[in-house]
Enzyme design. Structure first.
Site, PDB file in Angstrom:
ATOM      1  N   ASN A  13      -9.568 -76.197 -74.216  1.00 55.16           N
ATOM      2  CA  ASN A  13     -10.638 -75.256 -73.895  1.00 55.16           C
ATOM      3  C   ASN A  13     -11.272 -75.513 -72.530  1.00 55.16           C
ATOM      4  O   ASN A  13     -12.296 -74.933 -72.204  1.00 55.16           O
ATOM      5  CB  ASN A  13     -11.704 -75.281 -74.993  1.00 55.16           C
ATOM      6  CG  ASN A  13     -12.367 -76.630 -75.120  1.00 55.16           C
ATOM      7  OD1 ASN A  13     -11.890 -77.629 -74.604  1.00 55.16           O
ATOM      8  ND2 ASN A  13     -13.486 -76.672 -75.829  1.00 55.16           N
ATOM      9  N   CYS A  14     -10.659 -76.356 -71.708  1.00 55.80           N
ATOM     10  CA  CYS A  14     -11.183 -76.681 -70.380  1.00 55.80           C
ATOM     11  C   CYS A  14     -10.648 -75.662 -69.372  1.00 55.80           C
ATOM     12  O   CYS A  14      -9.433 -75.555 -69.169  1.00 55.80           O
ATOM     13  CB  CYS A  14     -10.764 -78.103 -70.003  1.00 55.80           C
ATOM     14  SG  CYS A  14     -11.137 -78.553 -68.295  1.00 55.80           S
ATOM     15  N   ASP A  15     -11.551 -74.927 -68.716  1.00 57.92           N
ATOM     16  CA  ASP A  15     -11.144 -73.913 -67.729  1.00 57.92           C
ATOM     17  C   ASP A  15     -10.358 -74.521 -66.577  1.00 57.92           C
ATOM     18  O   ASP A  15      -9.380 -73.947 -66.109  1.00 57.92           O
ATOM     19  CB  ASP A  15     -12.370 -73.177 -67.177  1.00 57.92           C
ATOM     20  CG  ASP A  15     -12.997 -72.244 -68.195  1.00 57.92           C
ATOM     21  OD1 ASP A  15     -12.296 -71.840 -69.152  1.00 57.92           O
ATOM     22  OD2 ASP A  15     -14.187 -71.913 -68.038  1.00 57.92           O
TER      23      ASP A  15
END
Length: 118
Positions: A13-15
């Site tokens: 979920n890390c951009d």
């Protein structure tokens, strides 16, 4: 000349990790994504990463996890206690960590992009 495979350690979920993965794939790299919370063998990896790049670079001091640490924990995270703290708190690892097979690169910025183009 073929482009060597890369391993990208990060969070799903890390951009920044998603951006790095997309850029590397577009550039023709064969990239294996490893989630540092679920799949990475952190007790084996973190000490090697610390040896390669140091705690100053590997510890994410902009994270909410960092801000939740006590002053003593923060001091330890940049010293002898770094490995234990990073293993216990994977979100403290600056992302992504990219293993080229020859080098360990941390973060996604122009310097990392240039290092991977060379």
């Amino acid at each position: 000349m073929s482009i060597p495979p890369l391993t990208l350690y990060g969070l799903k979920n890390c951009d920044t990790c998603r951006k790095a993965l997309a850029a590397l794939t577009t550039a023709g790299h064969d990239v294996a994504f490893v989630d540092i919370r679920a799949e990475a063998d952190l007790p084996a990896r973190v000490p090697a990463w610390l040896k390669a790049v140091g705690a100053e670079k590997l510890v994410n001091r902009r994270s909410t996890t960092w801000r939740g640490l006590t002053t003593a924990q923060q001091a330890g995270a940049l010293g002898d206690g770094a490995a234990a703290l990073l293993i216990a708190n994977p979100a403290l690892i600056k992302r992504p960590v990219i293993d080229t097979g020859a080098d360990i690169l941390v973060g996604w910025d122009k310097g990392t992009e240039q290092a991977l183009k060379a």
